[in-house]
Design a protein around this motif. Structure first.
Motif, PDB file in Angstrom:
ATOM      1  N   LEU A  10       0.837  -1.137   0.162  1.00 41.12           N
ATOM      2  CA  LEU A  10       0.108  -0.107  -0.022  1.00 41.12           C
ATOM      3  C   LEU A  10       0.954   1.344   0.132  1.00 41.12           C
ATOM      4  O   LEU A  10       0.306   2.261  -0.319  1.00 41.12           O
ATOM      5  N   ASP A  11       2.254   1.293   0.684  1.00 42.08           N
ATOM      6  CA  ASP A  11       3.070   2.409   0.563  1.00 42.08           C
ATOM      7  C   ASP A  11       3.715   2.467  -1.021  1.00 42.08           C
ATOM      8  O   ASP A  11       4.414   3.554  -1.240  1.00 42.08           O
ATOM      9  N   GLY A  12       3.181   1.656  -1.910  1.00 47.22           N
ATOM     10  CA  GLY A  12       3.777   1.634  -3.318  1.00 47.22           C
ATOM     11  C   GLY A  12       5.028   0.833  -3.371  1.00 47.22           C
ATOM     12  O   GLY A  12       5.420   0.931  -4.667  1.00 47.22           O
ATOM     13  N   ASP A  13       5.886   0.531  -2.564  1.00 50.57           N
ATOM     14  CA  ASP A  13       6.841  -0.236  -2.806  1.00 50.57           C
ATOM     15  C   ASP A  13       6.704  -1.752  -3.144  1.00 50.57           C
ATOM     16  O   ASP A  13       5.637  -2.151  -2.850  1.00 50.57           O
ATOM     17  N   GLU A  14       7.713  -2.286  -3.764  1.00 46.39           N
ATOM     18  CA  GLU A  14       7.315  -3.732  -4.189  1.00 46.39           C
ATOM     19  C   GLU A  14       7.903  -4.609  -3.405  1.00 46.39           C
ATOM     20  O   GLU A  14       8.973  -4.474  -2.543  1.00 46.39           O
ATOM     21  N   ALA A  15       7.328  -5.965  -3.141  1.00 45.29           N
ATOM     22  CA  ALA A  15       7.910  -6.786  -2.199  1.00 45.29           C
ATOM     23  C   ALA A  15       7.396  -8.227  -2.961  1.00 45.29           C
ATOM     24  O   ALA A  15       6.576  -8.221  -3.857  1.00 45.29           O
ATOM     25  N   TRP A  16       8.406  -9.180  -2.980  1.00 45.83           N
ATOM     26  CA  TRP A  16       7.952 -10.479  -3.426  1.00 45.83           C
ATOM     27  C   TRP A  16       7.445 -11.394  -2.464  1.00 45.83           C
ATOM     28  O   TRP A  16       8.210 -11.489  -1.237  1.00 45.83           O
ATOM     29  N   VAL A  17       6.526 -11.995  -2.870  1.00 40.85           N
ATOM     30  CA  VAL A  17       5.943 -13.048  -1.874  1.00 40.85           C
ATOM     31  C   VAL A  17       6.139 -14.512  -2.194  1.00 40.85           C
ATOM     32  O   VAL A  17       5.714 -14.917  -3.476  1.00 40.85           O
ATOM     33  N   LEU A  18       6.861 -15.353  -1.414  1.00 44.53           N
ATOM     34  CA  LEU A  18       7.092 -16.796  -1.697  1.00 44.53           C
ATOM     35  C   LEU A  18       6.082 -17.587  -1.086  1.00 44.53           C
ATOM     36  O   LEU A  18       6.173 -17.429   0.108  1.00 44.53           O
ATOM     37  N   VAL A  19       4.952 -17.955  -1.758  1.00 45.60           N
ATOM     38  CA  VAL A  19       4.061 -18.990  -1.095  1.00 45.60           C
ATOM     39  C   VAL A  19       4.561 -20.489  -1.124  1.00 45.60           C
ATOM     40  O   VAL A  19       4.695 -20.691  -2.491  1.00 45.60           O
ATOM     41  N   HIS A  20       4.777 -21.206  -0.190  1.00 46.72           N
ATOM     42  CA  HIS A  20       5.328 -22.348  -0.138  1.00 46.72           C
ATOM     43  C   HIS A  20       4.255 -23.335   0.408  1.00 46.72           C
ATOM     44  O   HIS A  20       3.905 -23.061   1.697  1.00 46.72           O
ATOM     45  N   ILE A  21       3.718 -24.164  -0.109  1.00 42.90           N
ATOM     46  CA  ILE A  21       2.693 -25.277   0.487  1.00 42.90           C
ATOM     47  C   ILE A  21       3.654 -26.584   0.646  1.00 42.90           C
ATOM     48  O   ILE A  21       3.846 -26.964  -0.373  1.00 42.90           O
ATOM     49  N   GLU A  22       3.763 -27.037   1.453  1.00 44.10           N
ATOM     50  CA  GLU A  22       4.301 -28.372   2.136  1.00 44.10           C
ATOM     51  C   GLU A  22       3.366 -29.594   2.161  1.00 44.10           C
ATOM     52  O   GLU A  22       2.528 -29.253   3.182  1.00 44.10           O
ATOM     53  N   VAL A  23       3.122 -30.225   1.593  1.00 44.73           N
ATOM     54  CA  VAL A  23       1.902 -31.324   1.311  1.00 44.73           C
ATOM     55  C   VAL A  23       2.519 -32.719   1.680  1.00 44.73           C
ATOM     56  O   VAL A  23       1.386 -33.348   1.679  1.00 44.73           O
ATOM     57  N   GLN A  24       3.783 -33.025   1.723  1.00 44.84           N
ATOM     58  CA  GLN A  24       4.074 -34.363   2.043  1.00 44.84           C
ATOM     59  C   GLN A  24       3.763 -34.673   3.608  1.00 44.84           C
ATOM     60  O   GLN A  24       3.562 -33.795   4.496  1.00 44.84           O
ATOM     61  N   SER A  25       3.688 -36.007   3.971  1.00 41.26           N
ATOM     62  CA  SER A  25       3.323 -36.452   5.309  1.00 41.26           C
ATOM     63  C   SER A  25       4.808 -36.908   5.853  1.00 41.26           C
ATOM     64  O   SER A  25       4.559 -37.421   7.133  1.00 41.26           O
ATOM     65  N   GLN A  26       5.650 -37.166   5.181  1.00 36.27           N
ATOM     66  CA  GLN A  26       7.210 -37.569   5.989  1.00 36.27           C
ATOM     67  C   GLN A  26       7.700 -36.303   6.622  1.00 36.27           C
ATOM     68  O   GLN A  26       7.496 -35.202   6.024  1.00 36.27           O
ATOM     69  N   PRO A  27       8.562 -36.688   7.560  1.00 38.74           N
ATOM     70  CA  PRO A  27       9.268 -35.526   8.136  1.00 38.74           C
ATOM     71  C   PRO A  27      10.291 -34.935   7.382  1.00 38.74           C
ATOM     72  O   PRO A  27      10.874 -36.026   6.505  1.00 38.74           O
ATOM     73  N   ASP A  28      10.472 -33.852   7.595  1.00 35.64           N
ATOM     74  CA  ASP A  28      11.460 -33.315   6.576  1.00 35.64           C
ATOM     75  C   ASP A  28      12.513 -32.361   7.249  1.00 35.64           C
ATOM     76  O   ASP A  28      12.227 -31.113   7.615  1.00 35.64           O
ATOM     77  N   PRO A  29      13.582 -33.185   8.028  1.00 37.66           N
ATOM     78  CA  PRO A  29      14.388 -32.049   8.632  1.00 37.66           C
ATOM     79  C   PRO A  29      15.289 -31.022   7.956  1.00 37.66           C
ATOM     80  O   PRO A  29      15.881 -30.396   8.756  1.00 37.66           O
ATOM     81  N   ASP A  30      15.229 -30.933   6.797  1.00 44.09           N
ATOM     82  CA  ASP A  30      15.751 -29.790   6.084  1.00 44.09           C
ATOM     83  C   ASP A  30      14.914 -28.768   5.373  1.00 44.09           C
ATOM     84  O   ASP A  30      15.275 -28.111   4.768  1.00 44.09           O
TER      85      ASP A  30
END
Length: 185
Positions: A71-91
């Motif tokens: 809203l202040d006119g500046d640009e920002a980049w949004v990374l939307v990440h959806i993690e859908v796996q059911s295994q643990p991911d330590p990384d």
């Protein structure tokens, strides 16, 4: 018949592209409120693919990168990440940090990383990555939403006109009936 990760990821990708403002309004209202939704936005699939080429893949993830104007006119980049796996991911947190610094390095833009976790582990709630040696280092944080938390809010979701509320309901129902299709009857 086995379902490929692309078959599972595709509805999430389509939903994000179609309903991005609704997604942010439901899950990340602070981000939603500071974005100027009257200005057009375009998903940067090619730019994100270049970042992901070096990252280890093979997990069920959906990533979308979109520049927006605040809203202040500046640009920002949004990374939307959806993690859908059911295994643990330590990384996972390290991978989020890797995406962040690669995007920052290549674009020289502000980047905000948002994650939607679709797994069934109530205690897995990554929100940051730390690198530290002798008191020097980096602390990277990102926001996470856990779809599992919405199980206690089904009535609220059913009454919500936001299309992403319906998507969450479908996701939760799919988890409930996984391995037992007759349970959905």
């Amino acid at each position: 018949m086995a379902v490929s990760s692309d078959d599972y990821d595709s509805p999430w990708k389509d939903a994000l592209e179609t309903f991005l403002p609704n997604c942010l309004a439901l899950f990340f209202p602070i981000a939603y409120e500071v974005i100027d939704w009257t200005k057009p936005y375009t998903f940067l699939d090619q730019e994100l693919r270049q970042i992901e080429l070096d990252a280890e893949r093979g997990r069920q993830v959906v990533d979308k990168l979109v520049p927006v104007f605040r809203l202040d006119g500046d640009e920002a980049w949004v990374l939307v990440h959806i993690e859908v796996q059911s295994q643990p991911d330590p990384d996972f947190a390290k991978r989020m940090f890797t995406y962040y610094y690669r995007l920052l390095d290549r674009s020289d833009r502000l980047v905000v990383s948002l994650t939607i976790l679709g797994d069934e582990r109530p205690t897995w709630r990554p929100e940051g990555y730390d690198l530290d040696l002798w008191g020097y280092g980096v602390r990277f944080t990102f926001r996470s939403v856990k779809l599992l938390d919405y199980r206690a809010r089904v009535t609220e979701l059913e009454d919500n006109r936001n299309p992403f509320a319906t998507i969450v309901l479908a996701h939760l129902r799919a988890q409930e009936t996984r391995g037992n299709p007759a349970a959905g009857d």
